[in-house]
Write an enzyme that holds these catalytic residues in place. Sequence first.
Site, mmCIF file in Angstrom:
data_model
loop_
_atom_site.group_PDB
_atom_site.id
_atom_site.type_symbol
_atom_site.label_atom_id
_atom_site.label_comp_id
_atom_site.label_asym_id
_atom_site.label_seq_id
_atom_site.Cartn_x
_atom_site.Cartn_y
_atom_site.Cartn_z
ATOM 1 N N GLU A 86 0.819 -1.209 0.000
ATOM 2 C CA GLU A 86 0.000 0.000 0.000
ATOM 3 C C GLU A 86 0.851 1.256 0.000
ATOM 4 O O GLU A 86 2.001 1.259 0.440
ATOM 5 C CB GLU A 86 -0.913 -0.002 1.228
ATOM 6 C CG GLU A 86 -1.939 -1.110 1.145
ATOM 7 C CD GLU A 86 -2.832 -1.206 2.362
ATOM 8 O OE1 GLU A 86 -4.033 -1.354 2.178
ATOM 9 O OE2 GLU A 86 -2.338 -1.153 3.494
ATOM 10 N N CYS A 100 3.059 8.850 1.601
ATOM 11 C CA CYS A 100 3.553 7.951 2.642
ATOM 12 C C CYS A 100 3.895 6.654 1.932
ATOM 13 O O CYS A 100 3.003 5.964 1.443
ATOM 14 C CB CYS A 100 2.425 7.788 3.663
ATOM 15 S SG CYS A 100 2.801 6.616 4.940
ATOM 16 N N CYS A 107 6.429 -6.426 7.302
ATOM 17 C CA CYS A 107 7.497 -5.890 8.142
ATOM 18 C C CYS A 107 7.898 -6.958 9.151
ATOM 19 O O CYS A 107 7.061 -7.730 9.617
ATOM 20 C CB CYS A 107 6.988 -4.652 8.888
ATOM 21 S SG CYS A 107 8.263 -3.787 9.837
ATOM 22 N N CYS A 111 6.159 -4.635 15.927
ATOM 23 C CA CYS A 111 5.746 -3.700 16.970
ATOM 24 C C CYS A 111 4.307 -4.082 17.363
ATOM 25 O O CYS A 111 3.461 -4.302 16.495
ATOM 26 C CB CYS A 111 5.807 -2.257 16.465
ATOM 27 S SG CYS A 111 7.485 -1.807 15.989
ATOM 28 N N CYS A 114 1.050 -2.400 15.777
ATOM 29 C CA CYS A 114 1.047 -2.053 14.352
ATOM 30 C C CYS A 114 0.440 -3.175 13.512
ATOM 31 O O CYS A 114 0.792 -4.345 13.670
ATOM 32 C CB CYS A 114 2.483 -1.770 13.913
ATOM 33 S SG CYS A 114 2.634 -1.433 12.150
ATOM 34 N N GLU A 161 10.171 -1.498 7.392
ATOM 35 C CA GLU A 161 11.196 -0.781 8.150
ATOM 36 C C GLU A 161 12.276 -0.347 7.152
ATOM 37 O O GLU A 161 13.030 -1.179 6.632
ATOM 38 C CB GLU A 161 11.767 -1.727 9.233
ATOM 39 C CG GLU A 161 13.048 -1.273 9.900
ATOM 40 C CD GLU A 161 13.046 0.194 10.345
ATOM 41 O OE1 GLU A 161 12.072 0.649 10.957
ATOM 42 O OE2 GLU A 161 14.043 0.886 10.056
ATOM 43 N N SER A 190 11.409 7.178 8.540
ATOM 44 C CA SER A 190 10.928 6.855 9.884
ATOM 45 C C SER A 190 11.398 5.447 10.212
ATOM 46 O O SER A 190 11.180 4.513 9.453
ATOM 47 C CB SER A 190 9.400 6.921 9.896
ATOM 48 O OG SER A 190 8.896 6.444 11.116
ATOM 49 N N LEU A 216 10.106 5.895 18.971
ATOM 50 C CA LEU A 216 10.596 5.547 20.309
ATOM 51 C C LEU A 216 9.528 4.783 21.102
ATOM 52 O O LEU A 216 9.791 3.690 21.595
ATOM 53 C CB LEU A 216 11.027 6.827 21.036
ATOM 54 C CG LEU A 216 11.818 6.608 22.325
ATOM 55 C CD1 LEU A 216 13.177 5.976 22.050
ATOM 56 C CD2 LEU A 216 11.981 7.921 23.107
ATOM 57 N N HIS A 217 8.391 5.377 21.277
ATOM 58 C CA HIS A 217 7.234 4.795 21.982
ATOM 59 C C HIS A 217 7.423 4.562 23.467
ATOM 60 O O HIS A 217 6.463 4.345 24.188
ATOM 61 C CB HIS A 217 6.739 3.504 21.310
ATOM 62 C CG HIS A 217 6.575 3.617 19.833
ATOM 63 N ND1 HIS A 217 5.936 4.694 19.239
ATOM 64 C CD2 HIS A 217 6.999 2.824 18.805
ATOM 65 C CE1 HIS A 217 5.953 4.533 17.923
ATOM 66 N NE2 HIS A 217 6.598 3.427 17.636
ATOM 67 N N ASN A 295 -3.874 4.674 16.353
ATOM 68 C CA ASN A 295 -4.968 4.401 15.420
ATOM 69 C C ASN A 295 -5.413 2.952 15.612
ATOM 70 O O ASN A 295 -4.589 2.047 15.458
ATOM 71 C CB ASN A 295 -4.511 4.585 13.964
ATOM 72 C CG ASN A 295 -4.134 6.025 13.686
ATOM 73 O OD1 ASN A 295 -4.927 6.926 13.911
ATOM 74 N ND2 ASN A 295 -2.910 6.245 13.222
ATOM 75 N N CYS A 338 -1.499 5.897 10.047
ATOM 76 C CA CYS A 338 -0.252 5.244 10.474
ATOM 77 C C CYS A 338 -0.532 3.896 11.096
ATOM 78 O O CYS A 338 -1.350 3.785 12.008
ATOM 79 C CB CYS A 338 0.405 6.075 11.573
ATOM 80 S SG CYS A 338 1.417 7.360 10.966
#
Length: 345
Positions: A86, A100, A107, A111, A114, A161, A190, A216-217, A295, A338
């Site tokens: 996408e 984007c 990936c 995470c 995600c 990533e 990113s 970072l999160h 999100n 995101c």
Amino acid sequence: MYKSREETIKELFPKFPKFRFDQIRKGLFDPAITSWKEVSTLSKDIREKLEESVPFISSELVKAFTSDEMDTHKAVLKAHDGKLYETVLMRNRRDQWTICVSSQVGCAMRCTFCATGMMGLKRSLHAEEISDQYRFWKTFLKELPDEPQRISNVVFMGMGEPFANYDNVKAAIKTWLTYTDLGSTKIMVSTVGILPQLEKVLVDPDWPPVQIALSLHSANQKKREEIVPTTTEGFIKKLIDWSHRYQTKLGNRNHRLTFEYTLISRENDTPELAIELANYVNKTAFDKVNVIPYNPVHSKSFITSDRKRIDAFKDILRDKGVNVTERKTMGDDIDAACGQLALSN
Ligand code: SAH
């Protein structure tokens, strides 16, 4: 084995001199041109042969979605091997467009919050599959003549990533910097923060001076390991040192280091973690925290922080002198926000 567009063209026209490839590259990125037929610097014979055998854009559109507010578009593209990925187009504050882009199909970073992470990694995208996402959206916009046409920014915040696909990401960026009007400050990579790759950036003379945002999160090593399972031992501490070396070597007023911080209710949005984050940021050379309200991802039980919690979190950072911004959520009605990008094949 994957054959790139230029490799295919070399096989078709083994005697092509170098300047032909330059004409071709220029043609590919000419906003007025949407097919081989229109590359008038090439002879009719060449154009016809290219039209027959080489796709003008490396992946084809499967389906496009438009948000109710018409400010976000998402496209599902199909690669030569049938893999789906996408790419997203968002209207930005200057009434231009930000794209984007995806760097991988799926990936490997997993995470926890995600959607893309749940797919696992299918494969990395080739350089032209990345750079063609820009060309895809240019062509798409041409069909919407009442909309602004300019793509002013690119963010690597689609699937994948980027630092796990370093060479292709770098090549795609260099293509844009050469053949489009995008400036390096308008391109943002990113990353989850893969330390060996971050180190590579510091010694790679060829690394383009783009913006880097680090996801970072949490500034708490243990918490970050929970949320971002690829976090290596001592990561939080090592990043401080890396950021200062980056700043010395590559940083300047136009190339700042930014943290991204997805806010998940009661997971990483507590006042204690805000204080820990603020103290941490102040030790690094990162000069901004961009918070992203989580999100929702189907099948995940995380909860988006409510307005009160988001504001309280931001206030703590501000009180401690940290520059904090908040990402506006766009396109969540078409699952284009995101971390909402995921496909099942
Ligand atoms: N692999 C890159 C790009 C990921 S997408 C990276 O980790 O930075 C860009 C940002 O969106 C990252 O900060 C990512 O952590 C964040 N993100 C992922 N899923 C999200 C979600 N469901 N809600 C909000 N932000 C999310």
